[in-house]
Design a protein around this motif. Structure first.
Motif, PDB file in Angstrom:
ATOM      1  N   LYS A 157      -7.272  -3.193  -5.134  1.00  0.00           N
ATOM      2  CA  LYS A 157      -7.412  -1.739  -5.074  1.00  0.00           C
ATOM      3  C   LYS A 157      -6.481  -1.121  -6.114  1.00  0.00           C
ATOM      4  O   LYS A 157      -5.649  -1.809  -6.699  1.00  0.00           O
ATOM      5  CB  LYS A 157      -7.047  -1.228  -3.673  1.00  0.00           C
ATOM      6  N   SER A 158      -6.596   0.178  -6.308  1.00  0.00           N
ATOM      7  CA  SER A 158      -5.762   0.849  -7.313  1.00  0.00           C
ATOM      8  C   SER A 158      -4.276   0.786  -6.964  1.00  0.00           C
ATOM      9  O   SER A 158      -3.426   0.843  -7.848  1.00  0.00           O
ATOM     10  CB  SER A 158      -6.208   2.304  -7.486  1.00  0.00           C
ATOM     11  N   ASP A 159      -3.941   0.632  -5.679  1.00  0.00           N
ATOM     12  CA  ASP A 159      -2.531   0.547  -5.285  1.00  0.00           C
ATOM     13  C   ASP A 159      -1.986  -0.886  -5.365  1.00  0.00           C
ATOM     14  O   ASP A 159      -0.830  -1.136  -5.046  1.00  0.00           O
ATOM     15  CB  ASP A 159      -2.323   1.111  -3.872  1.00  0.00           C
TER      16      ASP A 159
END
Length: 158
Positions: A37-39
């Protein structure tokens, strides 16, 4: 891996057959990737069955490999025009895209790990293209363009 095998089965990608005389099957391997994910957290684990296309022989396992590719400058130009004209843009992602291309050559692949053959000396006779084949991108492009644009034109030329 099971999701990939299910997609291959649903698409009738191959049939298990006895290896014909004077034919050499190409190999297959699993390629694994972790999608984040982007995190930075893990979104999912991905497995893709890939043919060892580097062992294919030109003129026997494949004939043509060319498929048109759009240049990044063309994409930027289209985005600039769409922005200046306030056009709405949409994106399309096709799962297992290469698996939709039809094969016209007679290509045999060794039974991949995770698939059980019914008897010895069996191989997968490929009916659809699979990632890793030399002609996979060409077959996918042909299927997509003939479906989206001018189906009558491609039925005449093939």
């Amino acid at each position: 891996m099971q999701n990939e095998l299910n997609a291959l089965e649903l698409n009738h990608t191959w049939s298990l057959v006895d290896l014909p005389p004077n034919k050499t099957p190409i190999g297959a391997k699993w390629v694994y990737k972790i999608k984040h994910k982007s995190d930075g957290s893990i979104e999912r684990y991905k497995a893709r069955l890939v043919a060892k296309g580097y062992t294919q022989t030109e003129g026997i396992d494949y004939f043509d490999t060319f498929a048109p590719v759009i240049k990044l400058t063309t994409v930027r130009l289209l985005l600039a025009i769409a922005s200046s004209q306030n056009w709405t843009l949409h994106q399309l992602d096709i799962n297992n895209a290469f698996l939709h291309g039809d094969l016209h050559e007679e290509v045999y692949m060794a039974i991949p790990p995770g698939v059980v053959g019914h008897k010895p000396n069996q191989v997968c006779k490929l009916h659809k293209s699979i990632y890793g084949l030399k002609q996979a991108s060409r077959q996918w492009y042909h299927k997509l363009s003939s479906t989206l644009f001018f189906p009558w034109l491609y039925s005449i030329s093939t």
